[in-house]
Design a protein around this motif. Sequence first.
Motif, PDB file in Angstrom:
ATOM      1  N   TRP A  61       0.829  -1.206   0.000  1.00  0.00           N
ATOM      2  CA  TRP A  61       0.000   0.000   0.000  1.00  0.00           C
ATOM      3  C   TRP A  61       0.866   1.259   0.000  1.00  0.00           C
ATOM      4  CZ3 TRP A  61      -3.427  -2.426   4.304  1.00  0.00           C
ATOM      5  CH2 TRP A  61      -4.376  -3.267   3.717  1.00  0.00           C
ATOM      6  N   ARG A  62       1.985   1.231   0.728  1.00  0.00           N
ATOM      7  CA  ARG A  62       2.881   2.391   0.738  1.00  0.00           C
ATOM      8  C   ARG A  62       3.472   2.620  -0.653  1.00  0.00           C
ATOM      9  NH1 ARG A  62       8.180   2.969   1.096  1.00  0.00           N
ATOM     10  NH2 ARG A  62       8.511   0.810   1.705  1.00  0.00           N
ATOM     11  N   ALA A  63       3.903   1.551  -1.295  1.00  0.00           N
ATOM     12  CA  ALA A  63       4.460   1.670  -2.643  1.00  0.00           C
ATOM     13  C   ALA A  63       3.409   2.187  -3.623  1.00  0.00           C
ATOM     14  CB  ALA A  63       5.010   0.316  -3.103  1.00  0.00           C
ATOM     15  N   MET A  64       2.184   1.694  -3.506  1.00  0.00           N
ATOM     16  CA  MET A  64       1.098   2.155  -4.372  1.00  0.00           C
ATOM     17  C   MET A  64       0.832   3.641  -4.140  1.00  0.00           C
ATOM     18  SD  MET A  64      -1.108   1.398  -6.723  1.00  0.00           S
ATOM     19  CE  MET A  64      -1.039  -0.375  -6.716  1.00  0.00           C
ATOM     20  N   PHE A  65       0.790   4.041  -2.878  1.00  0.00           N
ATOM     21  CA  PHE A  65       0.561   5.444  -2.531  1.00  0.00           C
ATOM     22  C   PHE A  65       1.657   6.320  -3.133  1.00  0.00           C
ATOM     23  CE2 PHE A  65       1.135   9.174   0.111  1.00  0.00           C
ATOM     24  CZ  PHE A  65      -0.160   9.630   0.277  1.00  0.00           C
ATOM     25  N   GLN A  66       2.901   5.930  -2.935  1.00  0.00           N
ATOM     26  CA  GLN A  66       4.015   6.730  -3.448  1.00  0.00           C
ATOM     27  C   GLN A  66       4.006   6.789  -4.968  1.00  0.00           C
ATOM     28  OE1 GLN A  66       7.257   4.738  -1.453  1.00  0.00           O
ATOM     29  NE2 GLN A  66       7.273   6.255   0.204  1.00  0.00           N
TER      30      GLN A  66
ATOM     31  N   CYS B 271      -0.006  13.697  -0.285  1.00  0.00           N
ATOM     32  CA  CYS B 271      -1.444  13.468  -0.368  1.00  0.00           C
ATOM     33  C   CYS B 271      -1.783  13.003  -1.775  1.00  0.00           C
ATOM     34  CB  CYS B 271      -2.232  14.748  -0.077  1.00  0.00           C
ATOM     35  SG  CYS B 271      -2.103  15.346   1.597  1.00  0.00           S
ATOM     36  N   ILE B 272      -2.826  12.194  -1.874  1.00  0.00           N
ATOM     37  CA  ILE B 272      -3.305  11.830  -3.198  1.00  0.00           C
ATOM     38  C   ILE B 272      -4.728  12.347  -3.373  1.00  0.00           C
ATOM     39  CG2 ILE B 272      -1.782   9.849  -3.527  1.00  0.00           C
ATOM     40  CD1 ILE B 272      -4.088   8.015  -2.806  1.00  0.00           C
ATOM     41  N   SER B 273      -5.009  12.775  -4.574  1.00  0.00           N
ATOM     42  CA  SER B 273      -6.314  13.329  -4.926  1.00  0.00           C
ATOM     43  C   SER B 273      -7.301  12.212  -5.224  1.00  0.00           C
ATOM     44  CB  SER B 273      -6.164  14.218  -6.160  1.00  0.00           C
ATOM     45  OG  SER B 273      -5.835  13.419  -7.292  1.00  0.00           O
TER      46      SER B 273
ATOM     47  N   GLU C  15      -6.110  10.377  -8.299  1.00  0.00           N
ATOM     48  CA  GLU C  15      -4.998   9.487  -7.976  1.00  0.00           C
ATOM     49  C   GLU C  15      -5.476   8.279  -7.167  1.00  0.00           C
ATOM     50  OE1 GLU C  15      -1.325  12.704  -7.806  1.00  0.00           O
ATOM     51  OE2 GLU C  15      -2.702  12.566  -6.093  1.00  0.00           O
ATOM     52  N   LEU C  16      -6.424   8.495  -6.260  1.00  0.00           N
ATOM     53  CA  LEU C  16      -6.993   7.397  -5.486  1.00  0.00           C
ATOM     54  C   LEU C  16      -7.717   6.425  -6.407  1.00  0.00           C
ATOM     55  CD1 LEU C  16      -7.631   6.043  -2.759  1.00  0.00           C
ATOM     56  CD2 LEU C  16      -9.683   7.489  -2.643  1.00  0.00           C
ATOM     57  N   HIS C  17      -8.468   6.962  -7.352  1.00  0.00           N
ATOM     58  CA  HIS C  17      -9.181   6.120  -8.315  1.00  0.00           C
ATOM     59  C   HIS C  17      -8.198   5.238  -9.078  1.00  0.00           C
ATOM     60  CE1 HIS C  17     -11.370   5.305 -12.164  1.00  0.00           C
ATOM     61  NE2 HIS C  17     -12.289   4.946 -11.269  1.00  0.00           N
ATOM     62  N   GLN C  18      -7.086   5.820  -9.520  1.00  0.00           N
ATOM     63  CA  GLN C  18      -6.070   5.058 -10.247  1.00  0.00           C
ATOM     64  C   GLN C  18      -5.455   3.975  -9.361  1.00  0.00           C
ATOM     65  OE1 GLN C  18      -3.469   8.222 -11.390  1.00  0.00           O
ATOM     66  NE2 GLN C  18      -4.703   8.827 -13.162  1.00  0.00           N
ATOM     67  N   ALA C  19      -5.160   4.318  -8.113  1.00  0.00           N
ATOM     68  CA  ALA C  19      -4.559   3.348  -7.191  1.00  0.00           C
ATOM     69  C   ALA C  19      -5.509   2.180  -6.943  1.00  0.00           C
ATOM     70  CB  ALA C  19      -4.198   4.034  -5.872  1.00  0.00           C
ATOM     71  N   LEU C  20      -6.755   2.493  -6.666  1.00  0.00           N
ATOM     72  CA  LEU C  20      -7.726   1.430  -6.381  1.00  0.00           C
ATOM     73  C   LEU C  20      -7.986   0.576  -7.613  1.00  0.00           C
ATOM     74  CD1 LEU C  20     -10.207   3.344  -4.041  1.00  0.00           C
ATOM     75  CD2 LEU C  20      -8.327   1.797  -3.402  1.00  0.00           C
ATOM     76  N   ALA C  21      -7.993   1.187  -8.792  1.00  0.00           N
ATOM     77  CA  ALA C  21      -8.163   0.421 -10.033  1.00  0.00           C
ATOM     78  C   ALA C  21      -6.996  -0.547 -10.226  1.00  0.00           C
ATOM     79  CB  ALA C  21      -8.296   1.365 -11.221  1.00  0.00           C
ATOM     80  N   GLN C  22      -5.784  -0.094  -9.899  1.00  0.00           N
ATOM     81  CA  GLN C  22      -4.614  -0.962 -10.012  1.00  0.00           C
ATOM     82  C   GLN C  22      -4.681  -2.126  -9.031  1.00  0.00           C
ATOM     83  OE1 GLN C  22      -0.937   1.240  -9.813  1.00  0.00           O
ATOM     84  NE2 GLN C  22      -1.539   2.610 -11.464  1.00  0.00           N
TER      85      GLN C  22
ATOM     86  N   GLN D 163      -3.780  11.368   2.975  1.00  0.00           N
ATOM     87  CA  GLN D 163      -2.404  11.064   3.356  1.00  0.00           C
ATOM     88  C   GLN D 163      -2.245   9.550   3.490  1.00  0.00           C
ATOM     89  OE1 GLN D 163      -1.961  13.423   6.922  1.00  0.00           O
ATOM     90  NE2 GLN D 163      -1.170  15.170   5.768  1.00  0.00           N
ATOM     91  N   LEU D 164      -0.996   9.099   3.628  1.00  0.00           N
ATOM     92  CA  LEU D 164      -0.700   7.668   3.647  1.00  0.00           C
ATOM     93  C   LEU D 164      -1.469   6.924   4.723  1.00  0.00           C
ATOM     94  CD1 LEU D 164       0.860   5.193   2.672  1.00  0.00           C
ATOM     95  CD2 LEU D 164       2.736   5.882   4.190  1.00  0.00           C
ATOM     96  N   ASP D 165      -1.540   7.447   5.939  1.00  0.00           N
ATOM     97  CA  ASP D 165      -2.231   6.715   7.007  1.00  0.00           C
ATOM     98  C   ASP D 165      -3.710   6.538   6.701  1.00  0.00           C
ATOM     99  OD1 ASP D 165      -2.609   9.484   7.395  1.00  0.00           O
ATOM    100  OD2 ASP D 165      -2.868   9.244   9.561  1.00  0.00           O
ATOM    101  N   ARG D 166      -4.338   7.563   6.141  1.00  0.00           N
ATOM    102  CA  ARG D 166      -5.756   7.447   5.767  1.00  0.00           C
ATOM    103  C   ARG D 166      -5.937   6.546   4.553  1.00  0.00           C
ATOM    104  NH1 ARG D 166      -9.271  11.380   8.131  1.00  0.00           N
ATOM    105  NH2 ARG D 166      -8.343  11.816  10.147  1.00  0.00           N
ATOM    106  N   PHE D 167      -4.973   6.572   3.644  1.00  0.00           N
ATOM    107  CA  PHE D 167      -5.011   5.681   2.482  1.00  0.00           C
ATOM    108  C   PHE D 167      -4.996   4.225   2.947  1.00  0.00           C
ATOM    109  CE2 PHE D 167      -2.569   3.226  -0.731  1.00  0.00           C
ATOM    110  CZ  PHE D 167      -3.445   3.332  -1.797  1.00  0.00           C
ATOM    111  N   ILE D 168      -4.136   3.912   3.902  1.00  0.00           N
ATOM    112  CA  ILE D 168      -4.073   2.557   4.446  1.00  0.00           C
ATOM    113  C   ILE D 168      -5.381   2.207   5.139  1.00  0.00           C
ATOM    114  CG2 ILE D 168      -2.944   1.100   6.193  1.00  0.00           C
ATOM    115  CD1 ILE D 168      -0.296   2.489   5.343  1.00  0.00           C
TER     116      ILE D 168
END
Length: 123
Positions: free
Chosen positions: A25-30, A39-41, A44-51, A78-83
């Motif tokens: 998840w950290r690698a995906m976030f970065q 922070c991801i928008s 960017e979140l949509h792209q990460a979750l699609a991946q 931010q990363l903690d909320r992304f996780i």
Amino acid sequence: MFDQTRSGRIDLFGFSALWNFLQQWRAMFQNCDRDRSGCISGTELHQALAQMGYNLSPQFCEMLVQRHGVRGRNFGIQLDRFIQVCTQLQSMTQLFKERDTAMVGNIRLSYEDFLSSAITRLM
């Protein structure tokens, strides 16, 4: 999510699985934080979750950012909320898959069943 025995504890294997997920998840976030703002928008979140294999709408991802994002100069998740979001999605997806035995993408739940499932998975 990693407590296979539902005892409130994770063993060494559970911790190892958790550590691997955190690293992924950290690698995906970065990877998705292209401007390196921390922070991801929603896009960017949509792209990460699609991946990660989630077929979610851009509107749903924007709603997640509105709900979990931090306000400020670089509004986003931010990363903690992304996780946290990834953990919740993983947990709820597992619940859905357990109920969708025919693999059709739809399930029927009573209101109380929904609440019980949500409370045990998210709280």
